[in-house]
Design an enzyme around this catalytic site. Structure first.
Site, PDB file in Angstrom:
ATOM      1  CB  CYS A  87      20.699  37.960   1.412  1.00  0.00           C
ATOM      2  SG  CYS A  87      19.756  37.437  -0.039  1.00  0.00           S
ATOM      3  CG  HIS A 196      17.199  40.662   3.596  1.00  0.00           C
ATOM      4  ND1 HIS A 196      18.298  41.377   3.156  1.00  0.00           N
ATOM      5  CD2 HIS A 196      16.926  39.759   2.625  1.00  0.00           C
ATOM      6  CE1 HIS A 196      18.672  40.917   1.967  1.00  0.00           C
ATOM      7  NE2 HIS A 196      17.852  39.934   1.628  1.00  0.00           N
ATOM      8  CD  GLU A 198      18.938  43.733   5.734  1.00  0.00           C
ATOM      9  OE1 GLU A 198      18.990  43.594   4.503  1.00  0.00           O
ATOM     10  OE2 GLU A 198      19.015  42.774   6.537  1.00  0.00           O
TER      11      GLU A 198
END
Length: 225
Positions: A87, A196, A198
């Site tokens: 990002c 994302h 994660e």
């Protein structure tokens, strides 16, 4: 063991999320690296997380690019070591010249927070070796400036070199050219992506498609050490 470093800028807000994956889920040594540090020689993988580095003043990532640690990140990448920008981290990597193109305002000029399907374009790189080519995975996005743009010549070069690793599948959420969601450099050791991984690494959060990105990378780095 693979040592991860997570860069922390003023305004980073996904740094702990990334560290949770590398340190707590994958059980790898992880160091939070303040942006003013200038020694990252101990690290195998550098991750620039999402957030709003320097409040996104000027352009997203434009100020962070001049932080002292970034020269070391560039040298880390030039040695063939791995760098992941997520990002805002993707934006920083383009500003630093480690990846081509730029990230501009979303097509509809709105901040988007959603889960989106992504198509995996190639799997012969560490980042994607745990997926299958053409597989559609689901990852969260949360950005206001995620529209990938490059001039025609640069875009053609990216495509010809096979640098696109992830594309938005189905509806394009932000207007990115060629539905691009994530690209690597020509060597394949630097990856930038707007989604994302994660945030999709713990099944308790509703999905773990992102964990395989980290697992594939970990397997490759472990083989090299």
């Amino acid at each position: 063991m693979t040592k991860f470093g997570v860069i922390v800028f003023p305004g980073s807000n996904c740094d702990r999320d990334v560290a949770y994956v590398t340190r707590d889920l994958l059980l790898q040594p992880t160091r939070m690296v303040w942006h003013q540090e200038t020694d990252i020689a101990d690290l195998d993988v550098v991750i620039i997380p999402g957030g709003f580095s320097y409040g996104d003043y000027l352009r997203c990532g434009a100020i962070a690019r001049f932080s002292p640690v970034m020269q070391q990140v560039v040298e880390h990448a030039q040695k063939g070591k791995f760098v992941l920008g997520i990002c805002n981290g993707f934006q920083v990597l383009t500003e630093a010249g480690l990846l081509p193109g730029v990230l501009t305002r979303n097509r509809d000029l709105h901040f988007i927070c959603d889960r989106v399907p992504l198509k995996v374009e190639r799997t012969n790189l560490p980042w994607t070796q745990s997926y299958t080519t053409g597989e559609v995975i689901t990852l969260p996005i949360a950005h206001g400036e995620g529209r990938f743009y490059a001039d025609a010549a640069t875009l053609a070069e990216i495509e010809d070199n096979g640098q696109v690793l992830f594309r938005y599948e189905g509806e394009n959420p932000n207007g990115s050219l060629n539905n691009i969601a994530g690209i690597c450099d020509r060597r394949g050791n630097v990856l930038g992506m707007m989604p994302h991984p994660e945030r999709a690494s713990d099944a308790m959060l509703g999905g773990n498609d992102g964990l395989r990105l980290f697992q594939g990378l970990l397997e490759k780095v472990a083989a090299l050490v």
